[in-house]
Design a protein around this motif. Structure first.
Motif, PDB file in Angstrom:
ATOM      1  N   GLU A 145       0.882  -1.148  -0.110  1.00 56.59           N
ATOM      2  CA  GLU A 145      -0.067   0.116  -0.243  1.00 56.59           C
ATOM      3  C   GLU A 145       0.955   1.206  -0.020  1.00 56.59           C
ATOM      4  N   VAL A 146       0.410   2.089  -0.661  1.00 58.13           N
ATOM      5  CA  VAL A 146       1.074   3.776  -0.850  1.00 58.13           C
ATOM      6  C   VAL A 146       0.226   4.504  -0.235  1.00 58.13           C
ATOM      7  N   LYS A 147       0.449   5.482   0.878  1.00 63.35           N
ATOM      8  CA  LYS A 147      -0.563   6.279   1.271  1.00 63.35           C
ATOM      9  C   LYS A 147       0.215   7.790   1.286  1.00 63.35           C
ATOM     10  N   TYR A 148      -0.697   8.787   1.233  1.00 68.11           N
ATOM     11  CA  TYR A 148      -0.122  10.164   1.413  1.00 68.11           C
ATOM     12  C   TYR A 148      -1.309  11.036   1.481  1.00 68.11           C
ATOM     13  N   GLN A 149      -1.174  12.384   2.036  1.00 67.36           N
ATOM     14  CA  GLN A 149      -2.325  13.119   2.438  1.00 67.36           C
ATOM     15  C   GLN A 149      -2.603  13.823   0.875  1.00 67.36           C
ATOM     16  N   LYS A 150      -3.542  13.377   0.032  1.00 64.98           N
ATOM     17  CA  LYS A 150      -4.008  13.840  -1.189  1.00 64.98           C
ATOM     18  C   LYS A 150      -4.489  15.268  -1.146  1.00 64.98           C
ATOM     19  N   SER A 151      -5.530  15.696  -0.256  1.00 69.00           N
ATOM     20  CA  SER A 151      -6.097  16.611  -0.094  1.00 69.00           C
ATOM     21  C   SER A 151      -5.029  17.713   0.737  1.00 69.00           C
TER      22      SER A 151
END
Length: 292
Positions: A145-151
């Protein structure tokens, strides 16, 4: 009597030139301050963008050596500034510090996965590039999984663009006003010498001969005003770093040096060019217009 008048005239001329130099210095210091704000805003923007983190979670069954090999591959990307390997134990310690209690002891096991924290270069810190990079990463079987704060990325880029445009508009307006102020200051200084200019012209001096000393004075005044402005800016920077120590992380001596050189160049150019225009105006002026 003639000696007294000559002395009074010399003092008046000296006072006018001193006020001209300080007038140029004040205007140049304001331009330089605006330049420093632009540089610091750009550095702050880059700093914020380069601290956006992508959390890459790897498969629980992956060996640490495989994860470290993946880290090396990711570091080879042109988009990546730096990476950090976060083991299960380090992730647990970090979360334990945030929670303030030992959740591993409570649960009886560590539920966290090993991961990689990836920091991108500023020019790639936008959702379009991040999504492409994310798609490439997910092709690797180790990546779960790859997560980051898109907003947050969207909002940050919008705010930075808006602020940059506002600063640039104000900078453009201020530069135009500054040039006009310096030009008017020099015109007033040359105005006090209009009779001398016309007298030299009447006794046969060429325009180039008359113009030369005024041009040299103009260039010297611009250079001196620029040096004073630089000293004011250095003092302002020192005070700012003393009052707000966190600004030190944005400090860039190369950019500051370029701004100082630009201030000197701008002072010499504007002062010299304004002097040239002002002297030419009085060279073309008719005698009966000197008293107007």
């Amino acid at each position: 009597m003639e000696e007294f008048e000559a002395s009074a005239s010399a003092k008046k001329t000296k006072t006018i030139y001193i006020s001209t130099v300080f007038g140029i210095a004040m205007v140049l210091s304001m331009i330089g301050l605006l330049g420093l704000i632009l540089v610091e805003a750009n550095n702050l923007s880059r700093y914020v963008k380069e601290n956006i983190v992508l959390n890459i979670f790897v498969d629980d069954a992956a060996h640490e050596t495989d994860v470290l090999q993946l880290q090396k591959q990711i570091e080879g990307s042109v988009m990546v500034k730096q990476t950090q390997y976060v083991s299960k134990e380090l992730a647990a310690r970090n979360l334990q510090k945030d929670l303030g209690e030992d959740f591993v002891k409570f649960l009886g096991y560590n539920p966290l996965s090993q991961s990689l924290d990836v920091y991108l270069k500023a020019q790639y810190a936008n959702n379009a590039d991040i999504e492409k990079f994310k798609a490439e990463l997910l092709k690797n079987p180790l990546v779960k999984e790859v997560k980051y704060q898109k907003s947050l990325v969207d909002q940050m880029n919008e705010n930075i663009t808006t602020i940059s445009l506002i600063i640039l508009v104000f900078a453009g307006i201020f530069v135009v006003l500054s040039v006009a102020l310096i030009n008017n200051t020099i015109r007033l200084a040359i105005y006090s010498q209009r009779f001398l200019i016309k007298s030299m012209q009447l006794v046969g001096a060429t325009k180039g001969f008359i113009r030369k000393p005024f041009m040299l004075y103009g260039i010297w005044h611009g250079l001196l005003g620029g040096l004073i402005a630089i000293l004011i800016l250095i003092g302002t920077l020192s005070l700012a770093y003393k009052e707000i120590p966190d600004l030190i992380i944005l400090r860039n001596y190369t950019e500051f040096g370029l701004i100082f050189v630009a201030i000197l160049g701008l002072g010499v150019f504007i002062s010299g060019f304004s002097t040239f225009l002002a002297v030419n105006k009085f060279l073309r002026l008719k005698i009966y217009n000197l008293y107007r």
